[in-house]
Motif scaffolding. Structure first.
Motif, short mmCIF file in Angstrom:
data_model
loop_
_atom_site.label_atom_id
_atom_site.label_comp_id
_atom_site.label_asym_id
_atom_site.label_seq_id
_atom_site.Cartn_x
_atom_site.Cartn_y
_atom_site.Cartn_z
N LEU A 50 4.66 -3.29 4.75
CA LEU A 50 3.92 -4.20 4.50
C LEU A 50 4.67 -5.58 5.12
O LEU A 50 4.09 -6.24 5.40
N MET A 68 0.27 -11.15 -2.92
CA MET A 68 -0.84 -10.22 -2.87
C MET A 68 -0.79 -8.89 -2.01
O MET A 68 -0.94 -7.84 -2.33
N LEU A 69 -0.17 -9.15 -1.00
CA LEU A 69 0.16 -7.90 0.10
C LEU A 69 0.87 -7.11 -0.49
O LEU A 69 0.67 -5.87 -0.58
N THR A 71 1.58 -6.06 -3.53
CA THR A 71 1.42 -5.48 -4.86
C THR A 71 0.10 -4.25 -4.40
O THR A 71 -0.23 -3.63 -5.13
N ALA A 72 -0.23 -4.17 -2.83
CA ALA A 72 -1.00 -3.31 -2.69
C ALA A 72 -0.35 -1.81 -2.71
O ALA A 72 -0.95 -0.65 -2.75
N ARG A 75 -0.46 -0.12 -5.80
CA ARG A 75 -1.95 0.14 -6.30
C ARG A 75 -1.97 1.64 -5.64
O ARG A 75 -2.84 2.43 -6.30
N ILE A 76 -1.74 1.74 -4.68
CA ILE A 76 -1.83 3.25 -3.90
C ILE A 76 -0.89 4.19 -4.53
O ILE A 76 -1.66 5.09 -4.99
N MET A 78 0.03 4.27 -7.73
CA MET A 78 -0.29 4.40 -9.23
C MET A 78 -1.77 5.30 -9.22
O MET A 78 -2.02 6.10 -9.96
N THR A 96 -3.13 -2.02 -12.98
CA THR A 96 -2.22 -2.96 -12.39
C THR A 96 -1.58 -3.83 -13.31
O THR A 96 -1.72 -3.60 -14.62
N GLN A 137 5.04 -6.09 -10.80
CA GLN A 137 3.95 -7.03 -10.47
C GLN A 137 3.58 -7.50 -11.73
O GLN A 137 3.34 -6.72 -12.85
#
Lengths: 423, 423
Positions: A50, A68-69, A71-72, A75-76, A78, A96, A137
């Protein structure tokens, strides 16, 4: 049985297989009767990928968008981890940082946690779920923007949640078996530490040990959350970091906890500084104004004949250029002779609360280095730590020599002068 | 100048170059004096890659976690897009669906928007920012869980935001130049439609045209939001979809808007159904109970000699197996002879509000098919549409023949009987 917080790093969840392995381990803890909250980092190289994408669209990505970028990534991991757990027949929900109530300040890319309101997490585990939380995050208190916690952020998330949820323990799963008396890649006979105090762990962390970061240990100490650092691969017991030993942990702390080394620093020497009040202050004000954190500082006794002295300090290599530039600007005002910059150095530190009351530790340390033919360039001490700067080339030999001299080698028979071995 | 909502699909932001190209286009709109809100999909194949990862950890991923996973895709693209815009010297902020106020029901993977509260977006654009919003995602009203909107979700996000923000227009950027009178891959002489009514667009969308999905057009019609479908690559004017033509758009709607085709359906025929009340109801209740959506339904006049009739209907090929299984169970009760299943069919539809008042459209349509040697198997009509089912092998020839017969070919001189050409 109480609540445990487990944290898994990126190398533990690098691919689908890793995620499934970790899921099994989590389910075991749940089967053992614990409430389980899991903090997870982004998979393997996701974050680097990223960062690379960001560099392709903008040379200096804006902090808010960069967070923002990034933290993707969690997300994947988890969501996948929650799916893998559900696939094993147990209920899991992912959250999140924002949903988990990790409230931070607004400093993007290195936000600090200012509050944790884990209501949704508590509800989720009370309802029988395993809660999976994105590490690294949070959400800013004032602007409600997504933030990231910077280096070691996931460990800090785990400890902060453990504190807010009154967890029994915060288990930090990683790719090594625990904290060792020295870096096992350098010292083959390094020994796994079974228990270490927060204070000694803090000193090791700030002296170059990379298993736990200073920030996370500091948080755990403040809220008195025992940390158990262990491998997600081996299943062995790891290292406990806490105020007091618990259960079957060794009751007595070792005199010496371990030997740490750090090759990420450089040394700056300001040569020929007039030895009068205020000169050192001017130098370090210039460094501070450049927002550079320095580590060791040493000033020689001035030569009586000249009234001049040398001041040396160490700092991260990455800050070297900036520091020299800042100092050059003060040259006229201070009137020093010259600046020397040396990035071929290593710092070797001996850490242990026992050294406070054990005379001779310093002598043994220096003798070991001398016997190994290693020259000492700078010395700095605290109550529970001695650090020296040597040539970078000497670092491995120096660490091994000191490790042996203090009886830390795992094969030795309860050792020489300072026999406290960390067990 | 008012506010415009622009939506960019995954193919427009497939890589860093695409993101930078789109950023330039967005900045142009801002420079022209508009307030700009951008809805963006996940980059290129990101969603497919995430789906693949999910399949690796769980055969049937849980809805809630699957949504959490998929929404990482837009998080990446929207942050990168905001960075790229800032790199061009304009202010931009990215927002998740939740931050943008996209409130949905709790049906994971295909949530419906129930409210949009775009306070943060309005604030952001009022402060001079370009607001970038994640498409395809929202947050559930009751549980505050992350949801996704299912197929065509990003287009729907864009239209919903446009409605909530009283936008002048919702621009849907895609990889084609607009809506055509037929699929340009099949009909080389297909013509770009400059303006089309919501009603005709709805019929085209449900007849196989893939540029806009029915759902998004339906939303736009309800809130009367003009849509401008155009290419993010060419910069040409595209197709306007609205209630009434605006500005330099053609004032008169064409009699025929276009020819759509669809090869994704199959045909089921229930042979030898006793022609008495309730039999058809039993058949379609069985299909409905299996949660299968059907499309065309045709019942023949029963043969006087036998008192038996045949009932045919079309449905998505993917539902074929399920439908047959459901019908087999009703066989004893109804007493039909047999079931026929045929997935080698195509549906060809002629759409145009003008056909209501123009006699002879149906005759011309059938003559064109007949002249091309295409056999008609089923017929179904609405006020503004005629659909027929043919052999799948005939579809391209059939579409071209009909397209030509209605004067839709782009080279023809304002055409034959039904000269309204869509301009």
């Amino acid at each position: 049985m109480g609540l445990v917080v487990q944290k898994y790093g990126g190398s533990s969840v690098a691919d689908a297989e890793g995620i499934k392995r970790v899921a099994k381990r989590i389910v075991e803890a749940k089967k053992n009767g614990h409430q389980v909250v899991v903090v997870v980092s982004a998979m393997g190289d996701t974050t680097d990928e990223l960062i690379d994408l960001a560099a392709q669209v903008s040379p200096i990505p804006a902090g808010r968008e960069f967070d923002m970028l990034l933290t993707a990534g969690e997300r994947i991991s988890m969501a996948l981890l929650a799916m893998a757990i559900k696939n094993l027949g147990h209920e899991a929900q992912s959250f999140t940082g924002s949903q988990a109530g990790v409230i931070t300040d607004s400093v993007h890319n290195k936000a600090r946690i200012i509050d944790v309101t884990p209501g949704r997490i508590q509800q989720s585990v009370d309802a029988g779920n395993i809660a999976i939380v994105a590490g690294f995050q949070g959400v800013s208190q004032d602007k409600k923007d997504i933030t990231t916690l910077g280096r070691g952020g996931s460990d800090t998330t785990a400890v902060a949640l453990a504190a807010a949820l009154n967890a029994e323990v915060c288990e930090i799963y990683t790719d090594v078996d625990g904290v060792f008396t020295a870096d096992p890649r350098v010292v083959k006979k390094a020994r796994k530490i079974e228990w270490i105090s927060f204070e000694d762990m803090l000193e090791l962390a700030s002296s170059g040990s990379k298993v736990l970061l200073h920030r996370c240990v500091e948080y755990a100490r403040r809220y008195n959350i025992p940390i158990h650092v262990r491998s997600s691969f081996s299943g062995l017991k790891g290292t406990w970091v806490s105020n007091e030993p618990q259960g079957d942990q060794p009751m007595e702390q070792a005199i010496i906890s371990g030997v740490a080394h750090d090759t990420s620093e450089a040394k700056v020497t300001v040569v020929g500084v007039p030895d009068k009040p205020g000169e050192a202050a001017t130098i370090f004000r210039a460094i501070a104004d450049a927002e550079i954190n320095i580590d060791m500082v040493v000033q020689n006794v001035s030569a009586a004949s000249t009234g001049l002295t040398d001041i040396s300090f160490t700092l991260p290599k990455t800050e070297g250029r900036k520091a020299i530039a800042a100092l050059e600007k003060t040259k006229a005002g201070i009137g020093f002779d010259s600046l020397r910059y040396d990035d071929q150095i290593a710092k070797i530190s001996l850490v242990g609360a026992g050294m406070k009351t054990n005379p001779g530790v310093t002598a043994t340390f220096f003798e070991a280095l001398s016997d190994a033919g290693v020259n000492i360039e700078l010395i700095s001490t605290s109550e529970i730590r001695i650090s020296v700067v040597t040539r970078a080339d000497d670092v491995n030999e120096a660490v091994r020599a000191v490790h042996t001299a203090f009886g830390l080698d795992t094969d030795s028979d309860e050792a020489v002068v300072y026999g406290g071995t960390g067990r």
